[in-house]
Enzyme design. Sequence first.
Site, PDB file in Angstrom:
ATOM      1  CB  CYS A  79      35.702  42.664  35.482  1.00  0.00           C
ATOM      2  SG  CYS A  79      34.758  44.132  34.664  1.00  0.00           S
ATOM      3  CB  CYS A  82      34.656  42.373  31.990  1.00  0.00           C
ATOM      4  SG  CYS A  82      35.656  43.605  32.860  1.00  0.00           S
TER       5      CYS A  82
END
Length: 319
Positions: A79, A82
């Site tokens: 991600c 993230c």
Amino acid sequence: MQPRNMSMSGVVDLAAVKAAGEARQKAETARREHAAHGDGSAVAATQLVIDVTEENFEREVLQRSAEVPVVIDFWAEWCEPCKQLGPVLERLTESYAGRVLLARIDVDANQLLFQQFGVQGIPAVFAVIGGQAMPLFQGAAPEDQVREVFDQLIAVAEQRFGVTGLVTGGEGAEQAAAPAEPIDPALAAGHDALDRGDLAGAVQAYKNVLSDNPADTEAKLALAQAELLLRVRDLDAQAVRKAAADAPADTDAQISAADLDVVGGHVEDAFGRLVDTVRRTAGDDREKARLRLLELFEVVGSEDPRVVSARSALARVLF
């Protein structure tokens, strides 16, 4: 593994009043122990960021949340947002020097926690205070916005739960080590009555506190919660919900259903039901629905985003 004593979708825990007193006492004990041991027992900055799994979730998140707000970062290696948000959360956590902890949860390795929190996408950030979970935000965010969220979280933790953070050896340690005020004996009597199931006694005890100190925010919250529990104690939930569905114009039926909604954790449903009731009614019925909605705002907490949204909706209906 099902976390204990935890609401997974922002559910209002009506035992939070008792939890707040217990959390304050635990935090005060921890501060005294840290002070007695000096700098050697201070929490190092590296311990403020923890990798959490399903196996250590209860110890590292639920138990620690009695002393300090725990911010949870749901992330994954693949991600990209993230990877942008993670360093921001870590940097801010260390800068708050024990006022918050950061628990990093890899969703690929901990699918059960991912599902239990009802995470829709990552990065997703939640908080746990005194064993109670609440959503904070989803997606990457700039540092100034995240800092604002942290500030609000710390204020809610202290005001509603008595959770004030850990003693550390870094910046902000003096503030974190400030002694907590002892709990008011009258307030403690209300908590004890609530624990015993003596709802009427709890209500009276909290009213006694407010008669001496009308600005006591913990007593206001406790009273609102105890009164709600007392109202729903003898209700037949099935009959109440049927009456509300069969008679949408019946203000009393809608109010009772809204009480049950909040106790069951369906906060948005309760607020929407009463805002609609205010919209449809006039005179005494409208005022009755409005006042009950304000009472439920007290139960959930004025800082809760669902309360903020419902206040705006109520204002649009009234004005």
